[in-house]
Design a protein around this motif. Structure first.
Motif, PDB file in Angstrom:
ATOM      1  N   PRO A 163       0.792  -1.930   0.000  1.00  0.00           N
ATOM      2  CA  PRO A 163       0.181   0.027   0.014  1.00  0.00           C
ATOM      3  C   PRO A 163       0.727   1.099   0.254  1.00  0.00           C
ATOM      4  O   PRO A 163       0.185   2.368  -0.428  1.00  0.00           O
ATOM      5  N   LEU A 164       2.000   1.214   0.560  1.00  0.00           N
ATOM      6  CA  LEU A 164       2.783   2.502   0.753  1.00  0.00           C
ATOM      7  C   LEU A 164       3.022   2.526  -0.411  1.00  0.00           C
ATOM      8  O   LEU A 164       3.874   3.631  -1.016  1.00  0.00           O
ATOM      9  N   LEU A 165       3.543   1.448  -1.604  1.00  0.00           N
ATOM     10  CA  LEU A 165       4.465   1.680  -2.123  1.00  0.00           C
ATOM     11  C   LEU A 165       3.990   2.791  -3.535  1.00  0.00           C
ATOM     12  O   LEU A 165       3.365   3.228  -4.547  1.00  0.00           O
ATOM     13  N   LEU A 166       2.155   1.947  -3.697  1.00  0.00           N
ATOM     14  CA  LEU A 166       1.405   2.335  -4.881  1.00  0.00           C
ATOM     15  C   LEU A 166       1.399   3.690  -4.250  1.00  0.00           C
ATOM     16  O   LEU A 166       0.615   4.150  -5.084  1.00  0.00           O
ATOM     17  N   GLY A 167       0.997   3.970  -3.215  1.00  0.00           N
ATOM     18  CA  GLY A 167       0.847   5.268  -1.964  1.00  0.00           C
ATOM     19  C   GLY A 167       1.298   6.670  -3.246  1.00  0.00           C
ATOM     20  O   GLY A 167       1.309   7.495  -3.302  1.00  0.00           O
ATOM     21  N   VAL A 168       2.609   5.729  -2.906  1.00  0.00           N
ATOM     22  CA  VAL A 168       3.901   6.449  -3.198  1.00  0.00           C
ATOM     23  C   VAL A 168       4.167   7.338  -4.187  1.00  0.00           C
ATOM     24  O   VAL A 168       4.070   8.180  -5.171  1.00  0.00           O
ATOM     25  N   CYS A 222      -5.169   0.308   4.883  1.00  0.00           N
ATOM     26  CA  CYS A 222      -4.696   0.087   3.472  1.00  0.00           C
ATOM     27  C   CYS A 222      -5.222   0.357   2.447  1.00  0.00           C
ATOM     28  O   CYS A 222      -4.559   0.941   1.224  1.00  0.00           O
ATOM     29  N   ILE A 223      -5.731   0.166   1.697  1.00  0.00           N
ATOM     30  CA  ILE A 223      -7.510   0.823   0.424  1.00  0.00           C
ATOM     31  C   ILE A 223      -7.107   1.627   0.714  1.00  0.00           C
ATOM     32  O   ILE A 223      -7.685   2.157   0.156  1.00  0.00           O
ATOM     33  N   GLY A 224      -7.402   2.321   2.336  1.00  0.00           N
ATOM     34  CA  GLY A 224      -7.782   3.930   2.433  1.00  0.00           C
ATOM     35  C   GLY A 224      -5.979   4.457   1.318  1.00  0.00           C
ATOM     36  O   GLY A 224      -6.353   6.190   1.038  1.00  0.00           O
ATOM     37  N   ILE A 225      -4.706   4.226   2.237  1.00  0.00           N
ATOM     38  CA  ILE A 225      -3.813   4.399   1.557  1.00  0.00           C
ATOM     39  C   ILE A 225      -3.472   4.637  -0.113  1.00  0.00           C
ATOM     40  O   ILE A 225      -3.043   5.221  -0.715  1.00  0.00           O
ATOM     41  N   ILE A 226      -4.385   2.907  -0.877  1.00  0.00           N
ATOM     42  CA  ILE A 226      -3.819   2.730  -2.284  1.00  0.00           C
ATOM     43  C   ILE A 226      -5.354   3.751  -2.897  1.00  0.00           C
ATOM     44  O   ILE A 226      -4.497   4.270  -3.894  1.00  0.00           O
ATOM     45  N   LEU A 227      -6.407   3.912  -2.370  1.00  0.00           N
ATOM     46  CA  LEU A 227      -7.443   4.919  -2.621  1.00  0.00           C
ATOM     47  C   LEU A 227      -6.778   5.952  -2.841  1.00  0.00           C
ATOM     48  O   LEU A 227      -7.065   6.978  -4.263  1.00  0.00           O
ATOM     49  N   PHE A 228      -6.097   6.907  -1.881  1.00  0.00           N
ATOM     50  CA  PHE A 228      -5.194   7.923  -1.968  1.00  0.00           C
ATOM     51  C   PHE A 228      -5.279   8.347  -2.643  1.00  0.00           C
ATOM     52  O   PHE A 228      -4.858   9.326  -3.658  1.00  0.00           O
ATOM     53  N   GLY A 229      -3.504   7.912  -2.693  1.00  0.00           N
ATOM     54  CA  GLY A 229      -2.606   7.232  -4.140  1.00  0.00           C
ATOM     55  C   GLY A 229      -3.491   7.642  -5.199  1.00  0.00           C
ATOM     56  O   GLY A 229      -2.948   8.259  -6.258  1.00  0.00           O
ATOM     57  N   PHE A 244      -5.403  10.927  -5.720  1.00  0.00           N
ATOM     58  CA  PHE A 244      -4.717  12.085  -5.871  1.00  0.00           C
ATOM     59  C   PHE A 244      -3.718  12.214  -6.978  1.00  0.00           C
ATOM     60  O   PHE A 244      -3.534  13.541  -7.779  1.00  0.00           O
ATOM     61  N   ASP A 245      -3.587  10.903  -7.695  1.00  0.00           N
ATOM     62  CA  ASP A 245      -2.845  11.128  -9.107  1.00  0.00           C
ATOM     63  C   ASP A 245      -4.181  11.935 -10.150  1.00  0.00           C
ATOM     64  O   ASP A 245      -3.983  12.202 -11.146  1.00  0.00           O
ATOM     65  N   TYR A 246      -5.414  11.378  -9.457  1.00  0.00           N
ATOM     66  CA  TYR A 246      -6.084  11.476 -10.310  1.00  0.00           C
ATOM     67  C   TYR A 246      -6.482  12.734 -10.403  1.00  0.00           C
ATOM     68  O   TYR A 246      -7.140  13.613 -12.048  1.00  0.00           O
TER      69      TYR A 246
END
Length: 82
Positions: free
Chosen positions: A8-13, A67-74, A77-79
């Motif tokens: 999740p941190l990798l995808l969020g970053v 973890c799902i929240g971190i992924i959705l935030f990334g 944010f990109d979108y």
């Protein structure tokens, strides 16, 4: 259920950095070739992920909803930054 924070941190970053690079290209070598900008992007991701590995943040176990929240935030944010 608990997950480690590595993926999740990798995808969020990646989402966060992608959004920042697209929104503020002046901060990241604007007058260079596409190859150099891509190398800088991958290098920044690598540096941030290495710091997270060395400080053992990636080994923390948290609830899967975080973890799902971190992924959705990334992703969001990109979108939203494009």
């Amino acid at each position: 259920m608990y997950w480690k924070l590595r993926i999740p941190l990798l995808l969020g970053v990646m989402g966060g950095m992608s959004g920042l690079v697209q929104k503020f290209p002046n901060l990241f070598l604007v007058d260079t070739s596409y190859f150099i900008r891509s190398a800088v992007f991958i290098g920044l991701i690598g540096i941030i992920f290495t710091i997270l590995e060395k400080t053992n943040v990636n080994e923390k176990k948290v609830h899967f909803t975080i973890c799902i929240g971190i992924i959705l935030f990334g992703i969001s944010f990109d979108y939203l930054m494009t």
